[in-house]
Motif scaffolding. Structure first.
Motif, PDB file in Angstrom:
ATOM      1  N   LEU A 161      61.011 -10.385 -14.579  1.00 32.73           N
ATOM      2  CA  LEU A 161      61.406  -9.178 -14.040  1.00 32.73           C
ATOM      3  C   LEU A 161      62.651  -9.704 -12.758  1.00 32.73           C
ATOM      4  CD1 LEU A 161      58.667  -6.523 -14.169  1.00 32.73           C
ATOM      5  CD2 LEU A 161      60.229  -7.233 -16.140  1.00 32.73           C
ATOM      6  N   LEU A 162      63.881  -9.461 -13.027  1.00 29.78           N
ATOM      7  CA  LEU A 162      64.858 -10.078 -12.265  1.00 29.78           C
ATOM      8  C   LEU A 162      65.617  -8.603 -11.585  1.00 29.78           C
ATOM      9  CD1 LEU A 162      66.086 -12.139 -10.621  1.00 29.78           C
ATOM     10  CD2 LEU A 162      67.661 -12.570 -12.634  1.00 29.78           C
ATOM     11  N   GLY A 163      65.947  -8.704 -10.350  1.00 29.60           N
ATOM     12  CA  GLY A 163      66.774  -7.743  -9.683  1.00 29.60           C
ATOM     13  C   GLY A 163      66.782  -7.540  -8.235  1.00 29.60           C
ATOM     14  N   PRO A 164      67.725  -6.873  -7.701  1.00 29.52           N
ATOM     15  CA  PRO A 164      67.698  -6.825  -6.339  1.00 29.52           C
ATOM     16  C   PRO A 164      66.473  -5.957  -5.555  1.00 29.52           C
ATOM     17  CG  PRO A 164      69.199  -5.237  -7.076  1.00 29.52           C
ATOM     18  CD  PRO A 164      68.776  -6.080  -8.231  1.00 29.52           C
ATOM     19  N   SER A 165      66.331  -6.025  -4.361  1.00 26.60           N
ATOM     20  CA  SER A 165      65.412  -5.114  -3.873  1.00 26.60           C
ATOM     21  C   SER A 165      65.490  -3.557  -4.114  1.00 26.60           C
ATOM     22  CB  SER A 165      65.323  -5.453  -2.384  1.00 26.60           C
ATOM     23  OG  SER A 165      64.992  -6.658  -2.052  1.00 26.60           O
ATOM     24  N   GLY A 166      64.499  -3.165  -4.570  1.00 29.51           N
ATOM     25  CA  GLY A 166      64.594  -1.608  -4.924  1.00 29.51           C
ATOM     26  C   GLY A 166      64.903  -1.365  -6.198  1.00 29.51           C
ATOM     27  N   CYS A 167      64.970  -2.255  -7.274  1.00 32.04           N
ATOM     28  CA  CYS A 167      65.339  -1.985  -8.631  1.00 32.04           C
ATOM     29  C   CYS A 167      64.389  -1.649  -9.221  1.00 32.04           C
ATOM     30  CB  CYS A 167      66.095  -3.219  -8.999  1.00 32.04           C
ATOM     31  SG  CYS A 167      64.785  -4.814  -9.545  1.00 32.04           S
ATOM     32  N   GLY A 168      63.022  -1.799  -8.996  1.00 30.23           N
ATOM     33  CA  GLY A 168      61.812  -1.234  -9.770  1.00 30.23           C
ATOM     34  C   GLY A 168      61.074  -2.101 -10.381  1.00 30.23           C
ATOM     35  N   LYS A 169      61.131  -3.242 -10.209  1.00 29.02           N
ATOM     36  CA  LYS A 169      60.620  -4.504 -10.840  1.00 29.02           C
ATOM     37  C   LYS A 169      58.949  -4.704 -10.346  1.00 29.02           C
ATOM     38  CE  LYS A 169      62.607  -8.209  -7.710  1.00 29.02           C
ATOM     39  NZ  LYS A 169      63.303  -7.090  -6.808  1.00 29.02           N
ATOM     40  N   THR A 170      58.728  -4.510  -9.013  1.00 32.69           N
ATOM     41  CA  THR A 170      57.389  -4.272  -8.573  1.00 32.69           C
ATOM     42  C   THR A 170      56.613  -3.150  -8.853  1.00 32.69           C
ATOM     43  OG1 THR A 170      58.195  -6.101  -6.888  1.00 32.69           O
ATOM     44  CG2 THR A 170      56.066  -4.726  -6.502  1.00 32.69           C
ATOM     45  N   THR A 171      57.381  -2.053  -8.990  1.00 31.60           N
ATOM     46  CA  THR A 171      56.686  -0.870  -9.316  1.00 31.60           C
ATOM     47  C   THR A 171      56.118  -1.038 -10.649  1.00 31.60           C
ATOM     48  OG1 THR A 171      57.999   0.696  -7.975  1.00 31.60           O
ATOM     49  CG2 THR A 171      57.107   1.611  -9.732  1.00 31.60           C
TER      50      THR A 171
ATOM     51  N   THR B 239      65.164 -21.023 -14.779  1.00 34.52           N
ATOM     52  CA  THR B 239      64.384 -22.217 -14.976  1.00 34.52           C
ATOM     53  C   THR B 239      63.008 -21.847 -15.777  1.00 34.52           C
ATOM     54  OG1 THR B 239      65.170 -22.948 -12.897  1.00 34.52           O
ATOM     55  CG2 THR B 239      63.204 -23.744 -13.752  1.00 34.52           C
ATOM     56  N   MET B 240      62.435 -20.857 -15.567  1.00 32.69           N
ATOM     57  CA  MET B 240      60.957 -20.608 -16.160  1.00 32.69           C
ATOM     58  C   MET B 240      60.883 -19.823 -17.307  1.00 32.69           C
ATOM     59  SD  MET B 240      58.818 -20.375 -12.828  1.00 32.69           S
ATOM     60  CE  MET B 240      59.525 -19.034 -12.054  1.00 32.69           C
ATOM     61  N   SER B 241      62.042 -18.655 -17.645  1.00 36.04           N
ATOM     62  CA  SER B 241      61.753 -17.554 -18.368  1.00 36.04           C
ATOM     63  C   SER B 241      62.145 -17.930 -19.823  1.00 36.04           C
ATOM     64  CB  SER B 241      62.595 -16.403 -17.915  1.00 36.04           C
ATOM     65  OG  SER B 241      62.609 -16.160 -16.735  1.00 36.04           O
ATOM     66  N   ASP B 242      61.320 -17.414 -20.867  1.00 35.81           N
ATOM     67  CA  ASP B 242      61.549 -17.062 -22.267  1.00 35.81           C
ATOM     68  C   ASP B 242      62.744 -16.185 -22.376  1.00 35.81           C
ATOM     69  OD1 ASP B 242      59.848 -19.328 -22.953  1.00 35.81           O
ATOM     70  OD2 ASP B 242      58.147 -18.058 -23.266  1.00 35.81           O
ATOM     71  N   ARG B 243      62.294 -15.079 -21.541  1.00 35.25           N
ATOM     72  CA  ARG B 243      63.208 -14.079 -21.608  1.00 35.25           C
ATOM     73  C   ARG B 243      63.458 -13.253 -20.000  1.00 35.25           C
ATOM     74  NH1 ARG B 243      62.213  -9.053 -25.196  1.00 35.25           N
ATOM     75  NH2 ARG B 243      60.105  -9.554 -24.681  1.00 35.25           N
ATOM     76  N   ILE B 244      64.632 -12.919 -19.807  1.00 34.89           N
ATOM     77  CA  ILE B 244      64.807 -12.069 -18.529  1.00 34.89           C
ATOM     78  C   ILE B 244      65.338 -10.606 -18.744  1.00 34.89           C
ATOM     79  CG2 ILE B 244      66.085 -12.402 -16.424  1.00 34.89           C
ATOM     80  CD1 ILE B 244      66.785 -15.255 -16.813  1.00 34.89           C
TER      81      ILE B 244
END
Length: 355
Positions: free
Chosen positions: A40-50, A205-210
């Motif tokens: 899960l990739l995105g800027p701060s506040g994008c919802g990834k940690t939620t 580097t690590m992901s199968d999918r982003i």
């Protein structure tokens, strides 16, 4: 690929200090396969940690559903979910040995000591810490503490491992080393990883999918190559690595190429497929898509930065417009103020349709 985790229309909002509501998750749907590494990739506040916290059970959805192995997760508390989390801070017990930290969940569950010790030894060996079980976290390096947290997370053999920016506290060299080790560990364990980061290099580097996120929504899901070479929109193109974006108008079609021009007069060659004269599109070229040549886009080098084997060059087109970012081999021998010509392969151009 059969889905291990199925998320449908996940929604979560929070009350802001001003009394309004902020949509942290705004209709997110995602499938994750068994033994898949999804970032899960995105800027701060994008919802990834939620989203990560909702999967783990530490955040309650306002709407939508989550199913793991076909079972509904909605009503399950965190300790009942076959999911473990590696946190950014590692959250290790400083007064306990490494072995007790790793085996603590088994100890609480009443697993017999001999069985517990065997499983702890196996987990430590998998993360490269065999023989260090008697040490305390304070006697370890940052990278070793991170591996302890990983060993503690995998010892219960979860179906899904969640990682919340676990590499952010490490220095660059160690972070790069751990990126490769994490991917190798995920493959050997045969379980799914969901990794949260704002670092594009880690994701590639690590992901199968982003999964690229912005403002509680998913902007694009794809392999690292798809996300980098075929971004769906301007946000993804600019967020994933450096890029050059050229708003152009197609002037004419010549065989397999379309000739296009910016408002300032910079000429570009695009793939002709799907193009028509007079249309306005955005052409995307990465810095490595340009090469120094005897002819092409004429410009002046405004800056040249030594990167070891490469040179990072900013070229101001003579026709005007924004500087063009170029990465060339160090032996290119260009200096600031030099006149250069930039060539490109039209097959490397990705075209965004007009909005």
């Amino acid at each position: 690929m059969a889905a291990l985790l199925e998320i449908r229309d996940a929604r979560r909002s929070f009350v802001t200090p001003e009394g309004g509501r902020l949509a942290a998750l705004d209709g997110v749907s995602l499938d994750v396969g068994a033994n898949e590494f999804v970032t899960l990739l995105g800027p701060s506040g994008c919802g990834k940690t939620t989203l990560l916290r909702a999967i783990s059970g530490f955040e309650t959805l306002d709407g939508g559903s989550m199913r793991l192995d076909g079972a509904d997760l909605t009503a399950l508390p965190p300790f009942r979910r076959p999911v473990n989390t590696v946190f950014q801070s590692y959250a290790l017990f400083g007064h306990m040995t490494v072995a007790r930290n790793v085996g603590y969940a088994l100890e609480v569950a009443g697993v017999p000591r001999a069985t517990r010790e065997a499983q702890v030894a196996e987990a430590l060996a998998k993360v490269g810490l065999a023989g260090l079980g008697a040490r305390r976290p304070g006697q370890l390096s940052g990278g070793q503490r991170q591996r302890v947290a990983l060993a503690r997370a995998i010892i219960a053999k979860p179906r899904l491992l969640l990682l919340d920016e676990p590499l952010s506290a490490l220095d660059r060299n160690l972070r790069q080393q751990m990126q490769l080790e994490l991917k190798s560990l995920q493959h050997s364990l045969g379980i799914a990883f969901i990794f949260v980061t704002h670092d594009q290099e880690e994701a590639l580097t690590m992901s199968d999918r982003i999964v690229v996120m912005r403002a509680g929504k998913i902007e694009q899901i794809g392999t690292p190559r798809e996300i980098y070479r075929q971004p769906r929109n301007r946000f993804v193109a600019e967020f994933i690595g450096e890029t050059n974006l050229f708003p152009v108008t197609v002037d004419r079609i010549q065989g397999a190429e379309a000739l296009a021009r910016t408002a300032e007069g910079v000429d570009l060659r695009l793939p002709a497929a799907g193009r028509k004269v007079g249309e306005v599109v955005t052409a995307i070229l990465r810095p490595t898509d340009f090469s120094l040549a005897a002819e092409g886009i004429a410009g002046t080098v405004s800056r040249a930065v030594y990167l070891g084997s490469d040179l990072y060059i900013l070229v101001q087109p003579l026709a005007g417009g924004p500087e063009i970012r170029v990465i060339a081999r160090d032996n290119a021998g260009v200096e600031e103020g030099a006149r250069v010509y930039l060539a490109h392969d039209p097959a490397r151009v990705h075209v965004l349709e007009a909005a």
